[in-house]
Motif scaffolding. Structure first.
Motif, PDB file in Angstrom:
ATOM      1  N   ASP A  92       0.983  -1.035   0.184  1.00  0.00           N
ATOM      2  CA  ASP A  92      -0.019  -0.116  -0.128  1.00  0.00           C
ATOM      3  C   ASP A  92       1.107   1.118   0.030  1.00  0.00           C
ATOM      4  OD1 ASP A  92       1.138   0.811   2.901  1.00  0.00           O
ATOM      5  OD2 ASP A  92      -0.223  -0.701   3.168  1.00  0.00           O
ATOM      6  N   LEU A  93       0.247   2.202  -0.278  1.00  0.00           N
ATOM      7  CA  LEU A  93       0.594   3.408  -0.402  1.00  0.00           C
ATOM      8  C   LEU A  93      -0.345   4.242  -0.084  1.00  0.00           C
ATOM      9  CD1 LEU A  93       3.372   5.591  -1.301  1.00  0.00           C
ATOM     10  CD2 LEU A  93       1.635   6.444  -3.620  1.00  0.00           C
ATOM     11  N   LYS A  94       0.798   5.689   1.040  1.00  0.00           N
ATOM     12  CA  LYS A  94       0.045   6.258   2.043  1.00  0.00           C
ATOM     13  C   LYS A  94       0.149   7.517   1.631  1.00  0.00           C
ATOM     14  CE  LYS A  94      -2.619   3.036   4.628  1.00  0.00           C
ATOM     15  NZ  LYS A  94      -2.640   2.302   6.605  1.00  0.00           N
ATOM     16  N   ALA A  95      -0.388   8.551   1.779  1.00  0.00           N
ATOM     17  CA  ALA A  95       0.188  10.534   1.925  1.00  0.00           C
ATOM     18  C   ALA A  95      -0.514  11.175   1.975  1.00  0.00           C
ATOM     19  CB  ALA A  95       0.551  10.276   0.279  1.00  0.00           C
ATOM     20  N   PHE A  96      -0.194  11.950   3.224  1.00  0.00           N
ATOM     21  CA  PHE A  96      -1.195  13.203   3.622  1.00  0.00           C
ATOM     22  C   PHE A  96       0.134  14.584   3.821  1.00  0.00           C
ATOM     23  CE2 PHE A  96      -1.075  15.947   7.319  1.00  0.00           C
ATOM     24  CZ  PHE A  96      -2.945  15.909   7.429  1.00  0.00           C
ATOM     25  N   GLY A  97      -0.457  15.533   2.350  1.00  0.00           N
ATOM     26  CA  GLY A  97      -0.289  17.292   2.339  1.00  0.00           C
ATOM     27  C   GLY A  97      -1.116  18.066   2.460  1.00  0.00           C
ATOM     28  N   ALA A  98      -0.090  18.970   2.538  1.00  0.00           N
ATOM     29  CA  ALA A  98      -1.105  20.684   2.957  1.00  0.00           C
ATOM     30  C   ALA A  98      -0.389  21.582   1.295  1.00  0.00           C
ATOM     31  CB  ALA A  98      -0.532  21.475   3.813  1.00  0.00           C
ATOM     32  N   SER A  99      -0.884  21.658   0.726  1.00  0.00           N
ATOM     33  CA  SER A  99      -0.754  22.721  -1.008  1.00  0.00           C
ATOM     34  C   SER A  99      -1.434  24.423  -0.458  1.00  0.00           C
ATOM     35  CB  SER A  99      -1.214  21.428  -2.114  1.00  0.00           C
ATOM     36  OG  SER A  99      -2.173  21.306  -1.985  1.00  0.00           O
ATOM     37  N   ILE A 100      -0.959  24.414  -1.363  1.00  0.00           N
ATOM     38  CA  ILE A 100      -1.458  25.904  -2.266  1.00  0.00           C
ATOM     39  C   ILE A 100      -1.870  25.645  -3.768  1.00  0.00           C
ATOM     40  CG2 ILE A 100      -1.530  28.855  -2.132  1.00  0.00           C
ATOM     41  CD1 ILE A 100       0.692  28.313   0.131  1.00  0.00           C
ATOM     42  N   GLY A 111       2.806  22.168  -3.295  1.00  0.00           N
ATOM     43  CA  GLY A 111       2.347  21.391  -1.616  1.00  0.00           C
ATOM     44  C   GLY A 111       4.156  20.387  -1.322  1.00  0.00           C
ATOM     45  N   ILE A 112       3.847  19.445  -0.482  1.00  0.00           N
ATOM     46  CA  ILE A 112       5.035  18.826   0.324  1.00  0.00           C
ATOM     47  C   ILE A 112       3.783  18.213   0.906  1.00  0.00           C
ATOM     48  CG2 ILE A 112       4.768  20.116   2.464  1.00  0.00           C
ATOM     49  CD1 ILE A 112       7.950  19.109   2.716  1.00  0.00           C
ATOM     50  N   TYR A 113       4.038  16.337   1.018  1.00  0.00           N
ATOM     51  CA  TYR A 113       3.289  15.068   1.383  1.00  0.00           C
ATOM     52  C   TYR A 113       4.696  14.677   2.505  1.00  0.00           C
ATOM     53  CZ  TYR A 113      -0.188  16.237  -2.055  1.00  0.00           C
ATOM     54  OH  TYR A 113      -1.392  17.094  -2.528  1.00  0.00           O
ATOM     55  N   LYS A 114       4.087  13.878   3.098  1.00  0.00           N
ATOM     56  CA  LYS A 114       4.779  12.996   3.842  1.00  0.00           C
ATOM     57  C   LYS A 114       3.893  11.792   3.668  1.00  0.00           C
ATOM     58  CE  LYS A 114       7.141  11.450   7.219  1.00  0.00           C
ATOM     59  NZ  LYS A 114       6.839  11.509   8.923  1.00  0.00           N
ATOM     60  N   TRP A 115       4.678  10.662   2.896  1.00  0.00           N
ATOM     61  CA  TRP A 115       4.367   9.583   2.409  1.00  0.00           C
ATOM     62  C   TRP A 115       4.725   8.304   2.969  1.00  0.00           C
ATOM     63  CZ3 TRP A 115       7.222   6.700  -0.015  1.00  0.00           C
ATOM     64  CH2 TRP A 115       8.672   6.815  -0.399  1.00  0.00           C
ATOM     65  N   ASN A 116       4.167   7.154   3.247  1.00  0.00           N
ATOM     66  CA  ASN A 116       4.195   5.973   3.744  1.00  0.00           C
ATOM     67  C   ASN A 116       4.317   4.833   2.420  1.00  0.00           C
ATOM     68  OD1 ASN A 116       3.844   3.235   5.131  1.00  0.00           O
ATOM     69  ND2 ASN A 116       5.485   4.089   6.154  1.00  0.00           N
ATOM     70  N   PHE A 117       5.175   3.482   1.888  1.00  0.00           N
ATOM     71  CA  PHE A 117       5.019   3.003   1.290  1.00  0.00           C
ATOM     72  C   PHE A 117       5.561   1.580   2.221  1.00  0.00           C
ATOM     73  CE2 PHE A 117       6.808  -0.673  -1.927  1.00  0.00           C
ATOM     74  CZ  PHE A 117       6.239  -0.316  -2.768  1.00  0.00           C
ATOM     75  N   SER A 118       4.782   0.968   1.575  1.00  0.00           N
ATOM     76  CA  SER A 118       4.767  -1.120   2.214  1.00  0.00           C
ATOM     77  C   SER A 118       4.545  -1.741   2.105  1.00  0.00           C
ATOM     78  CB  SER A 118       4.276  -0.761   3.801  1.00  0.00           C
ATOM     79  OG  SER A 118       4.045  -1.957   4.330  1.00  0.00           O
ATOM     80  N   ARG A 119       5.404  -2.367   1.283  1.00  0.00           N
ATOM     81  CA  ARG A 119       5.231  -3.839   0.717  1.00  0.00           C
ATOM     82  C   ARG A 119       5.655  -4.958   1.737  1.00  0.00           C
ATOM     83  NH1 ARG A 119       8.848  -7.084  -0.372  1.00  0.00           N
ATOM     84  NH2 ARG A 119      10.502  -5.522  -1.464  1.00  0.00           N
ATOM     85  N   GLY A 120       4.597  -6.154   1.943  1.00  0.00           N
ATOM     86  CA  GLY A 120       5.147  -7.331   2.509  1.00  0.00           C
ATOM     87  C   GLY A 120       6.551  -7.958   2.232  1.00  0.00           C
ATOM     88  N   SER A 121       6.779  -8.911   3.170  1.00  0.00           N
ATOM     89  CA  SER A 121       7.717 -10.041   2.713  1.00  0.00           C
ATOM     90  C   SER A 121       6.879 -11.104   1.575  1.00  0.00           C
ATOM     91  CB  SER A 121       8.677 -10.409   3.537  1.00  0.00           C
ATOM     92  OG  SER A 121       7.671 -11.135   4.346  1.00  0.00           O
ATOM     93  N   TYR A 122       7.955 -11.805   0.631  1.00  0.00           N
ATOM     94  CA  TYR A 122       7.117 -12.830  -0.210  1.00  0.00           C
ATOM     95  C   TYR A 122       8.562 -13.999  -0.403  1.00  0.00           C
ATOM     96  CZ  TYR A 122       4.749 -14.258  -4.595  1.00  0.00           C
ATOM     97  OH  TYR A 122       3.887 -15.257  -5.675  1.00  0.00           O
TER      98      TYR A 122
END
Length: 231
Positions: free
Chosen positions: A102-110, A131-142
């Motif tokens: 999954d990929l999640k992002a939170f940000g503020a922009s003008i 704007g600027i975003y704080k994002w997180n990407f997560s991939r499980g083991s396989y």
């Protein structure tokens, strides 16, 4: 995240202090493009915003946004191997099953909006924002066992595929451009729809064992619906 909220609050107070403004919320359907589309199906986003009309045609908007991609593009979830069978190199395609990502992002922009047509109940606009975003990407083991038939047609283990989990987290700049239409429902409430190109300028690393190329930037097409009140 606290820094983003602080910036947004300061911008909102500034807009409110100047008088004429609007406020609202939006919901977005996000269609990944480029290499990001090889990892995810469309996701969704939500936003809240305050706007200030600075002239007859220009409006400044401050936004807080949250977006999620959590549905994997199953059609692209496969890895290829060239395996020597006898004296011939053959290509085998193996499905990647039950991978969590999954990929999640939170940000503020003008954002600046330019109104190129309007009357008492309809407005058409172009927009551009940064704007600027704080994002997180997560991939499980396989883990998987890759088999291929030998010259006698008997399946033999060719590779024990083991890929560790991956987590990335970063701050990245972003920009968007697009166009939209706002329609007055009942004074002071307006309903808007827009189509935007959005790009978060961050890199998702490659996973060569799964044939995942790196994502140089997180590009998407945004279909957005908003409700706002104008005062």
């Amino acid at each position: 995240m606290k820094k983003l909220v602080t910036v947004f609050v300061i911008l909102s107070i500034s807009l409110l202090a100047q008088g004429k403004f609007s406020a609202g919320a939006g919901f977005s359907y996000l269609m990944p493009t480029g290499e990001l589309a090889n990892r995810f199906n469309p996701g969704f986003g939500t936003s809240v915003f305050f706007s200030k009309d600075v002239s007859e045609v220009w409006t400044w908007t401050g936004k807080l946004e949250y977006m999620v991609f959590d549905k994997i593009n199953e059609d692209k979830m496969q890895t290829k191997r060239e395996i020597l069978i006898g004296t011939e190199n053959k290509t085998f395609v193996y499905p990647i099953k039950n991978l969590k990502m999954d990929l999640k992002a939170f940000g503020a922009s003008i954002q600046a909006d330019y109104t190129f047509f309007k009357n008492s109940f309809l407005e058409s606009k172009f927009n551009i924002g940064f704007g600027i975003y704080k994002w997180n990407f997560s991939r499980g083991s396989y883990k998987d066992s890759l088999f291929a038939p030998d010259t006698a047609g008997v399946n033999k283990l060719q590779e024990l595929l083991v890929v560790p989990a991956l987590d990335q987290e970063d701050w990245s700049g972003a920009f968007n451009v697009g166009a939209g239409i706002d329609v007055q429902i009942y004074d002071p409430v307006w309903f808007g729809i827009s189509v935007n190109y959005k790009n978060i300028l961050g890199e998702l690393w490659s996973t060569l064992k799964l044939d995942f190329e790196n994502v140089a930037s997180m590009q998407m097409i945004e279909l957005k619906a908003t409700l706002r009140a104008r005062f």
